[in-house]
Design an enzyme around this catalytic site. Structure first.
Site, mmCIF file in Angstrom:
data_model
loop_
_atom_site.group_PDB
_atom_site.id
_atom_site.type_symbol
_atom_site.label_atom_id
_atom_site.label_comp_id
_atom_site.label_asym_id
_atom_site.label_seq_id
_atom_site.Cartn_x
_atom_site.Cartn_y
_atom_site.Cartn_z
ATOM 1 N N ARG A 188 0.829 -1.215 0.000
ATOM 2 C CA ARG A 188 0.000 0.000 0.000
ATOM 3 C C ARG A 188 0.859 1.259 0.000
ATOM 4 N NH1 ARG A 188 -5.470 1.847 0.858
ATOM 5 N NH2 ARG A 188 -6.317 -0.254 1.016
ATOM 6 N N GLU A 248 -9.413 6.271 7.478
ATOM 7 C CA GLU A 248 -7.976 6.490 7.308
ATOM 8 C C GLU A 248 -7.599 7.757 6.542
ATOM 9 O OE1 GLU A 248 -5.941 2.226 6.882
ATOM 10 O OE2 GLU A 248 -7.751 2.444 5.667
#
Length: 779
Positions: A324, A727
């Site tokens: 990621r 997030e």
């Protein structure tokens, strides 16, 4: 799934979706009456668990004498690796996380054994009596040592599009640089804890403070050597998680369960804060090395970026986290030719794990640092360089992993925020202030966020839910998501209330428990509301369809003439109170219970080539931060922050605003005050609030303006066209680090670009100022 917002009746109940309702436990949080695991009445015969921990980073255990531990007052059971009936493993993917060390230790704080005693004090006193002898082995504590010893967690990964090296060679301008990005402790207010109660035939029920009840269930079963159905895991609420309870709650839950099954008595495992911080993983710290090419206006032409991370002693989720970081190394910018290398190093420190953003913040900070470096090289406003590199049309919409960016709203957000916060005028004023002030310096920066939403491990993008509609019209809701303070339960309850067109007071939110909704994914990847909200809506629609069929048959009307409204259920020309209508359905033997399921569509990913569509959509935001630094002491204050964030059509504006503010402050802590320090022996020296500084209310900017983007609407058919908000807001705080960079650069009249790693602590700022002064004199 069809667009549920479009299908909803025109008149909605005041407490359905889009309403700014308080968190379902808000009043209880304030009053102190919200029940967490350690607040539960302790059952008779409860045993308290303490751990014996490794004192070496890497060593062979030559002797472990636990005789004094067993003989200590109050001790009922002592267990170590040899006492595990099943597999000595509590890892999420790769079987390399031992419940108890077996012959070798791989980090300070690794669990060697557990003591169960009649009191916590007795258990801790007994654990201290262990005699353990070690034969030290070579240990790599940091990335540099692991690189020198060639310790890799897995093979280095490469993501690329175009020929980056050729583009760099042909670039009109070129800059190289490197910097370090520190880790971060989760510092959840409720520490790790589990309470296990034995049941018949060796079964066990476990209350666990975990973001992933299903995984804890499976790992407890693995340790016990039993099928999954022998273990039930339950979660009502957590006092914070932030990723730290996605995988690492399993050790505590499995130990408590093992004690309960072996003794036939309930058992509780609850480390204190110091033990928790020593035993559990953190955000991965990174090193970034870049070579960037660009033209005279700051448009990037080529980029080579190498990211190296400290993964810790075991695999945990490091492969996906580092992946990621690669995914988000573009942030909101089109990179014409790019090569991203990712090196994942194994170190003899506690295994790092998921943390809000899951590697995305580190990748995003890298590209924002590059934008600042390019601007400094050209003498341009960094915001102008950012604008010129944004994703756009004309072929400038393909990510390094070959996903087309179809929902780009970053340019609009940036322009709207720059205008509303008066960025240009404030930057001119700050430059004038800095010319006149010799000690205090100001800085300002405006940075965007583009964050992909979905688990990048495709099979995790699924969720289940269970709804019981009782004969009196009340509704019981259960789903696979966990509540850690973010308001997920409230949002899902609003979705169900909206579906039935009833007041949210009719909807009872229940614990997440593995015997109601099985095989769930972690509440992570910002997907809690997306997945579980849609699963709950699916269950509600199933029940509604049965009720519509029932009403049409009973009253002899067309199905189209049956509608759920805030005033009740309209059947033809009459409207029945909801509870009366439901009772009629019950008497007619209509099933009033349903499960729901949802799997995210469109996503796919080939990890071997690092190409595909790993994300269903992107969430966007922008933040402008202003800071003030003292160049004689390094002290820093964020004086103002303006935030504009895209949450699509917000399910609950009050909760979303809270998540944005909280995410920004947590990100600010990561980049300014939260410094993890390991000594040469691999011991964590910052393992308590006395040595590890999270932001406090005094660190909040005096002027903080947080707004939801009014034009927001998800182009994908998410639940009510909302967007994730867990997030993405954390990365808004990158604007703080860039603003500090701007302030430090002014010390040398912007002649040189500051070397400023993260976190930018007062010490780091002071040293950067001195370095800038020295280098600027030589220019």
């Amino acid at each position: 799934m069809a667009d549920s917002a479009a299908a909803a009746p025109t008149k909605a109940p005041p407490q359905g979706v889009h309403a700014a309702l308080p968190h379902d436990s808000a009043a209880r949080h304030v009053a102190g009456s919200a029940v967490y695991i350690d607040d539960m009445p302790e059952p008779a015969g409860l045993l308290h668990v303490a751990f014996g921990l490794s004192e070496r980073a890497h060593a062979r255990i030559t002797r472990m004498d636990l005789s004094a531990v067993r003989a200590a007052p109050g001790v009922v059971l002592v267990i170590s690796a040899e006492d595990i009936p099943g597999e000595n493993d509590v890892s999420p993917v790769i079987h390399d996380d031992r419940l108890f060390a077996d012959g070798e230790v791989y980090c300070v704080g690794q669990s060697l054994f557990a003591v169960a005693a009649t009191s916590l004090a007795a258990a801790r006193a007994a654990a201290a009596k262990a005699v353990v002898d070690y034969e030290d082995l070579p240990a790599a504590i940091d990335i540099a040592a692991a690189r020198a010893m060639d310790l890799k967690m897995e093979a280095s990964q490469r993501m690329a599009r175009g020929d980056a090296q050729a583009a760099l060679a042909a670039s009109p301008r070129r800059v190289q640089g490197k910097f370090a990005i520190g880790g971060q402790d989760h510092f959840y207010l409720e520490g790790q804890i589990a309470l296990a109660t034995p049941r018949e035939e060796g079964d066990v029920h476990v209350w666990s403070s975990t973001q992933h009840p299903t995984e804890v269930q499976h790992l407890i079963a693995r340790v016990l050597g039993k099928p999954d159905h022998c273990v039930t895991v339950e979660v009502r609420r957590m006092g914070g998680g932030f990723g730290g309870k996605e995988t690492q709650a399993s050790l505590f839950a499995a130990t408590a369960a093992l004690v309960a099954v072996k003794t036939g008595r309930p058992a509780k495992a609850r480390p204190d804060r110091d033990e928790d911080m020593v035993m559990t993983g953190k955000r991965h710290d990174f090193e970034a090395l870049y070579d960037v090419g660009f033209d005279g206006e700051g448009r990037l032409t080529g980029l080579s970026l190498a990211l190296s991370s400290r993964c810790g002693a075991t695999t945990d989720l490091s492969p996906a986290i580092n992946d990621r970081a690669m995914f988000h190394a573009d942030n909101a910018y089109f990179l014409p030719a790019v090569e991203i290398l990712s090196h994942r190093f194994r170190t003899h420190t506690v295994s790092n794990t998921a943390f809000r953003g899951f590697g995305g913040p580190q990748g995003m900070l890298a590209i924002e640092r590059i934008m600042d470096a390019v601007a400094a090289e050209l003498g341009l406003d960094p915001l102008e360089v950012r604008r010129r590199n944004l994703y756009g049309g004309d072929g400038r919409n393909l990510t390094p992993y070959h996903q087309v960016v179809e929902d780009n709203v970053a340019p609009q957000l940036i322009e709207e925020l720059a205008a509303s916060c008066d960025y240009a005028a404030r930057r001119r004023e700050i430059e004038a202030f800095n010319r006149a002030s010799t000690v205090l310096k100001k800085g300002i920066a405006l940075t965007p966020v583009k964050f992909g939403v979905s688990f990048t491990t495709t099979h995790l993008n699924q969720a289940g839910a269970l709804i019981h509609l009782y004969a009196d019209g009340s509704i019981m809701l259960n789903h696979g998501g966990t509540e850690m303070g973010q308001g997920l339960n409230t949002k899902v309850a609003q979705i169900v209330a909206q579906a039935f067109q009833v007041d949210i007071a009719r909807v009872k939110i229940t614990s997440t428990v593995t015997d109601k909704v099985p095989n769930t994914s972690a509440t992570a990847a910002s997907s809690g509301a997306d997945l579980n909200g849609m699963a709950a809506l699916n269950a509600a629609e199933t029940i509604k369809a049965r009720l519509v069929d029932f009403a049409a048959a009973k009253w002899g009307v067309a199905q189209a003439d049956v509608a759920f409204t805030p005033d009740g259920v309209r059947v033809g020309g009459q409207t029945l109170a909801f509870e009366a209508f439901v009772r009629q359905a019950y008497l007619a033997r209509i099933s009033l219970s349903a499960t729901g399921f949802y799997a995210t569509p469109k996503i796919h990913y080939d990890r071997a080539t690092h190409t595909g569509r790993p994300f269903y959509y992107f969430a966007y935001g922008a933040a402008c931060s202003e800071v003030l630094i003292d160049t004689l002491t390094g002290e820093m204050k964020v004086t103002r922050a303006d935030i504009l964030h895209d949450v699509g059509k917000s399910l609950n504006p009050a909760l979303d605003l809270g998540q944005i503010e909280g995410g920004f402050i947590q990100g600010m802590g990561w980049l300014t005050t939260e410094e993890l320090v390991f000594d040469a022996q691999g011991r964590l020296r910052t393992h308590a609030p006395s040595t590890y500084k999270i932001p406090t209310c005094g660190d909040r900017p005096a002027q903080l303006d947080v707004r939801l983007w009014k034009a927001g609407r998800n182009v994908e058919a998410t639940v009510h066209r909302s967007k994730a908000v867990g997030e993405p807001p954390l990365m808004l705080a990158i604007s703080v680090h860039s603003a500090i960079t701007h302030a430090v650069a002014s010390v040398g009249d912007h002649k040189v670009f500051p070397d400023l790693d993260a976190p930018a602590t007062p010490e780091a700022i002071l040293m950067a100022c001195e370095d800038v002064r020295r280098r600027a004199r030589d220019v």
